[in-house]
Design a protein around this motif. Sequence first.
Motif, PDB file in Angstrom:
ATOM      1  N   TYR A 215       0.840  -1.198   0.000  1.00 54.65           N
ATOM      2  CA  TYR A 215       0.000   0.000   0.000  1.00 54.65           C
ATOM      3  C   TYR A 215       0.876   1.250   0.000  1.00 54.65           C
ATOM      4  CZ  TYR A 215      -3.865   3.059   1.475  1.00 54.65           C
ATOM      5  OH  TYR A 215      -4.825   4.043   1.562  1.00 54.65           O
ATOM      6  N   ALA A 216       1.845   1.250   0.882  1.00 57.70           N
ATOM      7  CA  ALA A 216       2.717   2.418   1.014  1.00 57.70           C
ATOM      8  C   ALA A 216       3.506   2.653  -0.270  1.00 57.70           C
ATOM      9  CB  ALA A 216       3.657   2.241   2.198  1.00 57.70           C
ATOM     10  N   PHE A 217       3.961   1.588  -0.883  1.00 55.55           N
ATOM     11  CA  PHE A 217       4.735   1.771  -2.111  1.00 55.55           C
ATOM     12  C   PHE A 217       3.845   2.270  -3.242  1.00 55.55           C
ATOM     13  CE2 PHE A 217       5.918   0.287  -6.316  1.00 55.55           C
ATOM     14  CZ  PHE A 217       7.120   0.964  -6.474  1.00 55.55           C
ATOM     15  N   VAL A 218       2.757   1.561  -3.494  1.00 51.60           N
ATOM     16  CA  VAL A 218       1.957   1.865  -4.676  1.00 51.60           C
ATOM     17  C   VAL A 218       1.331   3.255  -4.568  1.00 51.60           C
ATOM     18  CG1 VAL A 218      -0.089   1.218  -5.997  1.00 51.60           C
ATOM     19  CG2 VAL A 218       1.518  -0.535  -5.242  1.00 51.60           C
ATOM     20  N   TRP A 219       0.772   3.527  -3.419  1.00 47.37           N
ATOM     21  CA  TRP A 219       0.103   4.829  -3.285  1.00 47.37           C
ATOM     22  C   TRP A 219       1.119   5.933  -2.954  1.00 47.37           C
ATOM     23  CZ3 TRP A 219      -5.680   4.880  -1.876  1.00 47.37           C
ATOM     24  CH2 TRP A 219      -6.215   6.145  -2.122  1.00 47.37           C
ATOM     25  N   GLY A 220       1.901   5.659  -1.932  1.00 48.04           N
ATOM     26  CA  GLY A 220       2.779   6.697  -1.394  1.00 48.04           C
ATOM     27  C   GLY A 220       3.986   7.030  -2.259  1.00 48.04           C
ATOM     28  N   LYS A 221       4.468   6.066  -2.994  1.00 53.06           N
ATOM     29  CA  LYS A 221       5.661   6.336  -3.807  1.00 53.06           C
ATOM     30  C   LYS A 221       5.329   6.376  -5.292  1.00 53.06           C
ATOM     31  CE  LYS A 221       9.288   6.110  -0.877  1.00 53.06           C
ATOM     32  NZ  LYS A 221       9.488   5.158   0.229  1.00 53.06           N
ATOM     33  N   LEU A 222       4.749   5.275  -5.780  1.00 56.91           N
ATOM     34  CA  LEU A 222       4.513   5.176  -7.222  1.00 56.91           C
ATOM     35  C   LEU A 222       3.518   6.234  -7.701  1.00 56.91           C
ATOM     36  CD1 LEU A 222       5.132   3.585  -9.793  1.00 56.91           C
ATOM     37  CD2 LEU A 222       3.273   2.032  -9.207  1.00 56.91           C
ATOM     38  N   CYS A 223       2.355   6.290  -7.063  1.00 56.15           N
ATOM     39  CA  CYS A 223       1.324   7.221  -7.533  1.00 56.15           C
ATOM     40  C   CYS A 223       1.593   8.655  -7.104  1.00 56.15           C
ATOM     41  CB  CYS A 223      -0.047   6.778  -7.052  1.00 56.15           C
ATOM     42  SG  CYS A 223      -0.581   5.235  -7.804  1.00 56.15           S
ATOM     43  N   ASP A 224       1.890   8.838  -5.832  1.00 54.61           N
ATOM     44  CA  ASP A 224       2.048  10.203  -5.340  1.00 54.61           C
ATOM     45  C   ASP A 224       3.261  10.899  -5.949  1.00 54.61           C
ATOM     46  OD1 ASP A 224      -0.160   9.952  -3.826  1.00 54.61           O
ATOM     47  OD2 ASP A 224       0.851   9.806  -1.900  1.00 54.61           O
ATOM     48  N   TRP A 225       4.313  10.169  -6.158  1.00 55.68           N
ATOM     49  CA  TRP A 225       5.532  10.828  -6.609  1.00 55.68           C
ATOM     50  C   TRP A 225       5.992  10.429  -7.988  1.00 55.68           C
ATOM     51  CZ3 TRP A 225       6.851  15.115  -4.434  1.00 55.68           C
ATOM     52  CH2 TRP A 225       6.394  15.367  -3.128  1.00 55.68           C
ATOM     53  N   TYR A 226       6.170   9.150  -8.221  1.00 51.54           N
ATOM     54  CA  TYR A 226       6.779   8.803  -9.508  1.00 51.54           C
ATOM     55  C   TYR A 226       5.880   9.176 -10.684  1.00 51.54           C
ATOM     56  CZ  TYR A 226       8.997   6.598 -13.378  1.00 51.54           C
ATOM     57  OH  TYR A 226       9.576   6.423 -14.601  1.00 51.54           O
ATOM     58  N   LEU A 227       4.584   8.890 -10.573  1.00 50.60           N
ATOM     59  CA  LEU A 227       3.680   9.236 -11.668  1.00 50.60           C
ATOM     60  C   LEU A 227       3.696  10.746 -11.935  1.00 50.60           C
ATOM     61  CD1 LEU A 227       2.614   6.418 -12.113  1.00 50.60           C
ATOM     62  CD2 LEU A 227       0.327   7.252 -11.764  1.00 50.60           C
ATOM     63  N   GLU A 228       3.777  11.511 -10.862  1.00 55.37           N
ATOM     64  CA  GLU A 228       3.807  12.964 -11.032  1.00 55.37           C
ATOM     65  C   GLU A 228       5.118  13.401 -11.687  1.00 55.37           C
ATOM     66  OE1 GLU A 228       1.188  14.857 -10.669  1.00 55.37           O
ATOM     67  OE2 GLU A 228       0.097  13.064 -10.033  1.00 55.37           O
ATOM     68  N   PHE A 229       6.214  12.841 -11.229  1.00 54.24           N
ATOM     69  CA  PHE A 229       7.507  13.133 -11.869  1.00 54.24           C
ATOM     70  C   PHE A 229       7.452  12.775 -13.358  1.00 54.24           C
ATOM     71  CE2 PHE A 229       9.770  12.464  -7.599  1.00 54.24           C
ATOM     72  CZ  PHE A 229      10.120  13.789  -7.456  1.00 54.24           C
ATOM     73  N   SER A 230       6.850  11.613 -13.615  1.00 57.79           N
ATOM     74  CA  SER A 230       6.892  11.092 -14.980  1.00 57.79           C
ATOM     75  C   SER A 230       6.155  12.012 -15.947  1.00 57.79           C
ATOM     76  CB  SER A 230       6.292   9.680 -15.036  1.00 57.79           C
ATOM     77  OG  SER A 230       4.887   9.737 -15.042  1.00 57.79           O
ATOM     78  N   LYS A 231       5.188  12.745 -15.447  1.00 59.85           N
ATOM     79  CA  LYS A 231       4.455  13.658 -16.335  1.00 59.85           C
ATOM     80  C   LYS A 231       5.408  14.680 -16.945  1.00 59.85           C
ATOM     81  CE  LYS A 231       0.102  13.063 -13.934  1.00 59.85           C
ATOM     82  NZ  LYS A 231      -0.786  13.574 -12.867  1.00 59.85           N
ATOM     83  N   THR A 232       6.381  15.106 -16.151  1.00 60.39           N
ATOM     84  CA  THR A 232       7.385  16.027 -16.675  1.00 60.39           C
ATOM     85  C   THR A 232       8.368  15.287 -17.576  1.00 60.39           C
ATOM     86  OG1 THR A 232       7.177  17.394 -14.710  1.00 60.39           O
ATOM     87  CG2 THR A 232       9.183  17.667 -16.005  1.00 60.39           C
ATOM     88  N   LEU A 233       8.795  14.128 -17.122  1.00 59.51           N
ATOM     89  CA  LEU A 233       9.768  13.359 -17.913  1.00 59.51           C
ATOM     90  C   LEU A 233       9.211  13.036 -19.302  1.00 59.51           C
ATOM     91  CD1 LEU A 233      11.057  10.808 -15.235  1.00 59.51           C
ATOM     92  CD2 LEU A 233      12.308  12.767 -16.161  1.00 59.51           C
ATOM     93  N   LEU A 234       7.925  12.693 -19.337  1.00 58.32           N
ATOM     94  CA  LEU A 234       7.325  12.282 -20.620  1.00 58.32           C
ATOM     95  C   LEU A 234       7.205  13.452 -21.590  1.00 58.32           C
ATOM     96  CD1 LEU A 234       4.505   9.903 -19.304  1.00 58.32           C
ATOM     97  CD2 LEU A 234       6.565   9.239 -20.550  1.00 58.32           C
ATOM     98  N   LYS A 235       7.287  14.684 -21.051  1.00 59.50           N
ATOM     99  CA  LYS A 235       7.213  15.870 -21.921  1.00 59.50           C
ATOM    100  C   LYS A 235       8.592  16.244 -22.441  1.00 59.50           C
ATOM    101  CE  LYS A 235       2.913  17.874 -21.357  1.00 59.50           C
ATOM    102  NZ  LYS A 235       2.221  17.556 -20.093  1.00 59.50           N
ATOM    103  N   SER A 236       9.589  15.501 -22.053  1.00 56.33           N
ATOM    104  CA  SER A 236      10.952  15.835 -22.427  1.00 56.33           C
ATOM    105  C   SER A 236      11.118  15.805 -23.943  1.00 56.33           C
ATOM    106  CB  SER A 236      11.924  14.853 -21.780  1.00 56.33           C
ATOM    107  OG  SER A 236      13.167  14.904 -22.425  1.00 56.33           O
ATOM    108  N   GLU A 237      12.063  16.602 -24.408  1.00 58.54           N
ATOM    109  CA  GLU A 237      12.326  16.576 -25.842  1.00 58.54           C
ATOM    110  C   GLU A 237      13.348  15.522 -26.195  1.00 58.54           C
ATOM    111  OE1 GLU A 237      13.251  20.592 -26.814  1.00 58.54           O
ATOM    112  OE2 GLU A 237      11.191  21.237 -26.320  1.00 58.54           O
ATOM    113  N   ASP A 238      13.896  14.894 -25.172  1.00 62.43           N
ATOM    114  CA  ASP A 238      14.874  13.831 -25.392  1.00 62.43           C
ATOM    115  C   ASP A 238      14.117  12.511 -25.590  1.00 62.43           C
ATOM    116  OD1 ASP A 238      16.662  11.805 -25.217  1.00 62.43           O
ATOM    117  OD2 ASP A 238      17.569  12.437 -23.308  1.00 62.43           O
TER     118      ASP A 238
END
Length: 920
Positions: A670-693
Amino acid sequence: MKSKFEPSEVEPRIYSMWENSGAFSAGANARKDFPSFCIMIPPPNVTGALHMGHAFNNTLQDILIRWHRMKGFDVLWQPGQDHAGIATQMVVERQLEEAGLPSRDQLGRERFLEKVWDWKEQSGGKIIHQLKRIGASCDWSRNRFTMDKGFHDAVLKVFIELYNQKLIYKGKRLVNWDPHFETAISDLEVEQVEVEGKMWYFRYPLADGESFNYPVEFDESENPVSFETRNYLVVATTRPETMLGDTGVAVHPEDSRYTHLIGKDVILPLVGRRIRIVADSYADPTKGTGAVKITPAHDFNDWEVGKRTNLPAINVMTSKGKMFLNANDDFLGNLDIPECTLELDGLDRFEARKIIVKLMAENGLLDDVQTEKHTVPHGDRSKIPIEPYLTDQWFLDTKKIVGPAIEAVKTGRTRIHPKQYEKIYFSWLENIEPWCISRQLWWGHQIPIWYDEEGNQYCAISEDEAKKMAKGKSLSRDQDVLDTWFSSGIWPIGTLGWPEATPELERYFPTNVLVTGFDIIFFWVARMMMMQLALVNDIPFSDIYVHALVRDKFGKKMSKSLGNVIDPIELIEKYGADSVRFTLTSMAVMGRDLKLSEGRVVGYRNFCTKIWNAGRFLQLNDCQIGPQFDPRNATNEINSWIIGEIAKTQEKVDNALNNYRFNDAANILYAFVWGKLCDWYLEFSKTLLKSEDPELVAETKSTLAWVYKQSLVLLHPIIPFETEELWGELYNEDTRIIHTDWPQLAVKEYEKAKATSEVEWIIGIIRIIRSGKSLLRVPPSAIIPLNVHIMTDKRYEILEKYQDFFERMARTKPLVDKRNPEFESINLDNESFVINVEGGGAISLPLGGVINLKLEKKRLIETRESLKKEISMLKTRLSNEGFVAKAPPEVVEETRENLLKLEEKILNTNAAVNGIQNLL
RNA sequence: GGGCGCGUAGCUCAGUGGUAGAGCACUACGUUGACAUCGUAGGGGUCACUGGUUCGAACCCAGUCGCGCCCACCA
C-alpha cells in the motif's frame, strides 16, 4: 480500458478464465526440480455458508498458494468439505419438521439418510461457489468430501487399524450427553455457561433413629463450644432432581463432625431408600456442609466416588433428559432398589427439580436456599445443559498416541506460529483424556463393528468381511457413527488417497502449512497431529499458522444470535473481492483478534481504484516495456529511484510473507503503490514524458510499464482479480499474471544510492515549498518565485536540474540564484517565506503582498526556538558519558549528524531573521 | 483456581529499547489531461496507572486497574 474498475463484471469472468484454463491444477506453473508446496483447506461444513472467518482463513491460504505458485513451486491447494454430523443432521431434521414431513424416527435410518444426501446435493455447492467468489485458487478437480466413498473407506480403515491395535475400545462410561440430540459428545463440545443458579440445602434423615451432636459455635481457636442434636445430615446441591439417583452420602474421612457416622445409613427423602454414608476424600470439609450427596450415574465426580466406595449407580433419566425412575439400571453394585412411588416419570428434568424442591420444603427438609452464580455445562450445538449419562460408547485411547504429537512440536519438526499457541497445545495434549468417538447419530461414518448373538465384536471394512470373520453367524451392525472430528483427523492423508500409496501422497505429504483459527487447535489440529503420526508415522504439516478470530467492530464474536454477523459475500458485492481480501490481509496480525469495520474496507476499495487509475495513466501514455530495456541500466535518476524502490518493496514483501506477517505485506505494498509510485513517480513522470529527449521519454515509459508490472505481480496474491484484469489490459504476455514468475530483484543490483538520495532530497524540497505555500494561504494555483540564498554549487546544480519538476509539482517560477558569500544576512529583496533545506541551504519564496512580514518574523523566531530546544536535547544526550559509552556507535553517530543538521538549520534561520529585520 | 492476550490519535489498528505511525473520520484549500472512490496542506496522542531496570522505556521487569479469551472446578 474502462474508466472504472467493476468487480462484479470482472471477477466472475476472470475466475472462470483461470478455472477453465486449469490454472489452479496441482503442479500448474511448477518449475522443474522445484519442491512441492501443499496446503489442506480446513474443510467447511458441506451444507454451511461462508462466514467472515472462512473469508479470512481462505484469503490467507490463497495468498500463500498464489505466491508459491508464482515462485515456481509444485503447488497443491487441496479443497474439500466436511459432513459435519450433528450440524447437518440438525438442519435436515428441522427442515423435515418445518415442511410437515415425517420425522427422522418415522422415516428410519435409510430413508432419513437419503434426505440428508438430497440436502447435501442441493446445498453442498454453495460453500464452494462462495469460496470461488473470494478468489480461492483451490484445485477443484481434486475436491474431496469426508463421506465420499474413498474417504469413507479410509476412515473405516483407520478405525479398524486402531481397533486392532487395541487403541479403540468400547466401554460403559459416564459421558457428556446432549438430551436434545440424544447423543454423546466429547469434552470439547461442551461449553461452560455462567448462569444465575440456586444452591439448595436438603436434610437427609439418619436411619435407625440415629442422631448426633453437630457443632454450631466455636471459640477463637476454632474449637466447638456448643452443639445441637441432629437426626439428619445436610447436603447441598445445585441439581435437586439428581437426588432421586443418590446412592450414598460422602464425608471426608478426617472430618470430625461426621467420622462417627461413616458406615451408617440415611434415608433418601421422597424415595425412602436407605443409602450409605461413606468416607471419601473427595468430600471437602470446607465446601458446602462437608457432606456431599453422591449420584454416580449423573455426575462425573460422584461416578469416581461411587467406584471407590462401591456405591451403585442409578440412572433416573431417559436419553431425552426426562425423569425415568424405575429403570433399575444398577451398574456399580447390586443393591436391591425399591420401586419409587413418586409420580415424576416422563417429566422434564427441570420440571422435576421444581417439584422436588417443593416436596422437600413441604416435608420440612429444605434447610436453606442460596442464590449464586455458577457455570453449567452446555452442548455447543444444542445450547442446552448437558447431562452426565451412563451409556456404552467407543473411546480412542489418545494417551497412547499423544507422545509423538507432543514431541514433533517440542523438537520443531512442526512449528506453530505464533509461538505462544504451543503452550496451549502442550497443556491440552499433556493432560489428554480418552476421546469419546461414538455418536448416536445417523449421518456419519457408521462404526464398522458387527456383533453376533453372543455380543462378540467383528471389526471389518464391510458386512461381507465381518461375516467371513464370524463364520456365518448372523450379525448386526453397531448403530453409532463416528465423531465428525475423527474423520477430519485424517484429512491430510485421506484427501491424498491414503491408504493407497498414491503419487499425490508421495508428492505432497507431509504438507507445508496449515492455516487455521485457534478455536480448533484441540478439535482438529492436535488430533491431526496424533492421527497422522499414529497411522503413517509422519507429521501432517511442518508449519501451523494460527490466526485470530474476526470479530465485529465492538470486539464481539460474530454470531447469528447476536445479529452482528457481517456476510462476506455482501461485502464482496458492495466493494469487490479484492478490497475485502486486502482489508482482511492488512488486519491479519498474529495473535490478536481483528475487529472488522466497514470503513477499512472502503479505504482499501479506494486503493483498488487508485491502482486501476494508475493503469489507465499508463495506457493513456502508451507505456510498454521497450525491447532493449533493462531496469538496472536506467540513466535518469528519477527512473533509477523508483526502480530501486520497487526492488526494496519486493524484498520486504517476501520477507513479510516468509514470516507470515500478512499485514506487513499488505501495508508495504500500500505504502509503495500509493505513497511512492502514484504520489511521486507518476507525477515526476508527467514532466519526464514531456521531455524533448526521445531516449528519456522511452526510458520513462519503459520504467513506468516495468515498475507498474512488478507492482501488479507483487499485489497479485492479495488482489488477484484486478491485477489479472490489468495484466490483460496493459501487457501482451503469453501467460496470465497468475502464472507469471515472481520477481527476484536483488536490491544491490537495482538500487542506485545516489539516485535515491537525490530524488528523496528533491521530494523533501517540494514538500516544504508546498507546505510553506499552504501555511501562508497562497492559492495553490498561484505561481511563485523561488530564490536560492544559501547553497553549495554542487547542490545548486541539482536544484537547477529539477526546475521543471518544481514548476509542475510545487507551482514555482524558475529559480533565481541569490546566493551571497556573506552568510550574515540573507539578501531578501521582498517579503519572503524562508525555507531551510534539508542537508544544507536556504531558499525563499518571495511573496510580496501575500504575507505579513511581522508574522513571518514571528514564525521564524518560533522555528528558531523549537530548533534550539531540539539542539539542547541532543547536546544533553551527547554530553551524557553513559550514552556515548554504551549506546551503539551508529546511534551516537546518527545523533551527531542530526545535531549538525540542526545547527546548520539554526544558522540559516538566523540569517533569515536578520534578512527580515533589514526589510522591516 | 491455572493460563494466555489486550489497553497507543475521535474510530479501527500497526510499531516493540534510540526524538510516536497508518487507514478512516476531522479542518482548510483545490476540477493542473490517471484518479473527487481524488489532490495538497493541517489539527489531533504525558503510548491505562504506579514503581523498577537502563545512558535512554510506549517497548524490558514487577505490581495495580480495566477488558477479552482458553482450561479446570463448582456441594
